[in-house]
Write an enzyme that holds these catalytic residues in place. Structure first.
Site, PDB file in Angstrom:
ATOM      1  N   CYS A 102      -2.581  -1.475   9.948  1.00 12.45           N
ATOM      2  CA  CYS A 102      -1.663  -0.896   8.970  1.00 12.45           C
ATOM      3  C   CYS A 102      -1.633   0.610   9.181  1.00 12.45           C
ATOM      4  O   CYS A 102      -2.694   1.258   9.172  1.00 12.45           O
ATOM      5  CB  CYS A 102      -2.188  -1.230   7.573  1.00 12.45           C
ATOM      6  SG  CYS A 102      -1.331  -0.390   6.244  1.00 12.45           S
TER       7      CYS A 102
ATOM      8  N   TYR B 191       0.830  -1.214   0.000  1.00 14.06           N
ATOM      9  CA  TYR B 191       0.000   0.000   0.000  1.00 14.06           C
ATOM     10  C   TYR B 191       0.867   1.268   0.000  1.00 14.06           C
ATOM     11  O   TYR B 191       0.476   2.293  -0.520  1.00 14.06           O
ATOM     12  CB  TYR B 191      -0.837   0.073   1.278  1.00 14.06           C
ATOM     13  CG  TYR B 191      -1.994  -0.895   1.434  1.00 14.06           C
ATOM     14  CD1 TYR B 191      -2.482  -1.647   0.367  1.00 14.06           C
ATOM     15  CD2 TYR B 191      -2.634  -1.013   2.672  1.00 14.06           C
ATOM     16  CE1 TYR B 191      -3.568  -2.505   0.549  1.00 14.06           C
ATOM     17  CE2 TYR B 191      -3.719  -1.865   2.852  1.00 14.06           C
ATOM     18  CZ  TYR B 191      -4.182  -2.606   1.794  1.00 14.06           C
ATOM     19  OH  TYR B 191      -5.253  -3.435   1.975  1.00 14.06           O
ATOM     20  N   GLY B 192       2.007   1.167   0.658  1.00 17.96           N
ATOM     21  CA  GLY B 192       2.733   2.361   1.080  1.00 17.96           C
ATOM     22  C   GLY B 192       3.336   3.230   0.007  1.00 17.96           C
ATOM     23  O   GLY B 192       3.707   4.369   0.277  1.00 17.96           O
TER      24      GLY B 192
ATOM     25  N   CYS C 299       5.359   1.310  10.610  1.00 18.03           N
ATOM     26  CA  CYS C 299       4.718   0.391   9.660  1.00 18.03           C
ATOM     27  C   CYS C 299       4.713  -0.967  10.350  1.00 18.03           C
ATOM     28  O   CYS C 299       5.738  -1.367  10.917  1.00 18.03           O
ATOM     29  CB  CYS C 299       5.537   0.344   8.366  1.00 18.03           C
ATOM     30  SG  CYS C 299       5.096  -1.019   7.257  1.00 18.03           S
TER      31      CYS C 299
HETATM   32  N1  DGL Z   1       1.951  -2.624   7.094  1.00 20.52           N
HETATM   33  C1  DGL Z   1       1.609  -1.385   6.484  1.00 20.52           C
HETATM   34  C2  DGL Z   1       1.808  -0.203   7.427  1.00 20.52           C
HETATM   35  O1  DGL Z   1       1.745  -0.389   8.629  1.00 20.52           O
HETATM   36  C3  DGL Z   1       2.143  -1.020   5.110  1.00 20.52           C
HETATM   37  C4  DGL Z   1       2.766  -2.000   4.259  1.00 20.52           C
HETATM   38  C5  DGL Z   1       2.596  -1.662   2.785  1.00 20.52           C
HETATM   39  O2  DGL Z   1       3.256  -0.749   2.279  1.00 20.52           O
HETATM   40  O3  DGL Z   1       1.746  -2.321   2.203  1.00 20.52           O
HETATM   41  O4  DGL Z   1       2.000   0.899   6.995  1.00 20.52           O
END
Ligand code: DGL
Length: 235
Positions: free
Chosen positions: A73, A42-43, A180
């Site tokens: 997340c 996602y990031g 994260c």
């Molecule tokens: N685990 C996610 C967070 O805490 C992000 C990981 C991703 O980039 O997908 O930001």
């Protein structure tokens, strides 16, 4: 309502660290964990992309029936939790970089905040930073570390050299904030790099406390004898 599971999701493996902490804190609850792996990471995507994923996973949880959703997340919380709360009538809990406890770290050095590219661009994060920054925070965005963790998970020791190289760029660090949930797997490695002299902060304890308190206030905690169970879905 009480008997429904609690939905927990992340783009991949990071949110499992949150799930495990929740299972320990609330052993009688059932959980359903969605790893949105097909759409990860996602990031380093656009806000619209992450908002769409947050909506899609929440829509799935609503269809199967959950009593609360934990957005495990930081990126999805910062981008989408406000919108989720406005749109759906369900308790939502999110995870954010723990800047508040980190700001209490003694010492004149800097506090390194590790996060994805999208998180520090969000208004929610900017407000959190403005509330707690005493000039010591340095924000370091990492475009590919979450994907690297997913790629090697659970053998995260393979990232030892990469993490050491990253930390060696800074000389005066008195605290590290894990912004994260994927980086939670690197916590011991980071503590080890500093020989245990630098505190490394994550948001698990605070989040678990909030979930327990709020679900208790809403009379949504299970009171059965039996232990809960967890189901996993990986997209
Ligand atoms: N685990 C996610 C967070 O805490 C992000 C990981 C991703 O980039 O997908 O930001």
């Amino acid at each position: 309502m009480k008997a429904l599971p609690i939905g927990v999701f992340d783009s991949g493996s990071g949110g499992l660290t949150i799930l495990e902490a929740l299972e320990r804190e609330l052993p009688k609850e059932d959980f359903i964990y969605v790893s949105d792996s097909f759409y990860a990471p996602y990031g380093n995507r656009s806000m619209a992309y992450v908002e769409a994923r947050v909506d899609a996973v929440t829509g799935f949880f609503l269809k199967i029936g959950v009593k609360a959703v934990v957005v495990a997340c930081n990126t999805a919380t910062n981008v989408g939790i406000k919108h989720l709360r406005e749109r759906f009538n369900l308790p939502f809990f999110g995870v954010e970089p723990p800047l508040k406890p980190a700001a209490k770290t003694p010492g004149a050095g800097r506090i390194l905040v590790l996060c994805t590219c999208l998180t520090p661009r969000q208004q929610k994060f900017k407000e959190l930073l403005a509330a707690h920054d005493d000039g010591r925070f340095i924000i370091r965005t990492l475009p590919s570390l979450a994907a690297r963790v997913d790629a090697v998970y659970p053998r995260v020791s393979l990232l030892d050299n990469e993490v050491a190289a990253l930390l060696s760029e800074y000389t005066d660090i008195v605290g590290v904030v894990l912004g994260c949930t994927h980086y939670y797997y690197l916590k011991e490695m980071i503590e080890g790099y500093y020989g245990g002299r630098v505190p490394v902060y994550d948001a698990r304890a605070g989040l678990c406390g909030r979930v327990k308190t709020r679900l208790g206030e809403l009379s949504l905690l299970r009171d059965r004898e039996a232990a809960g169970h967890t189901s996993f879905i990986r997209w």
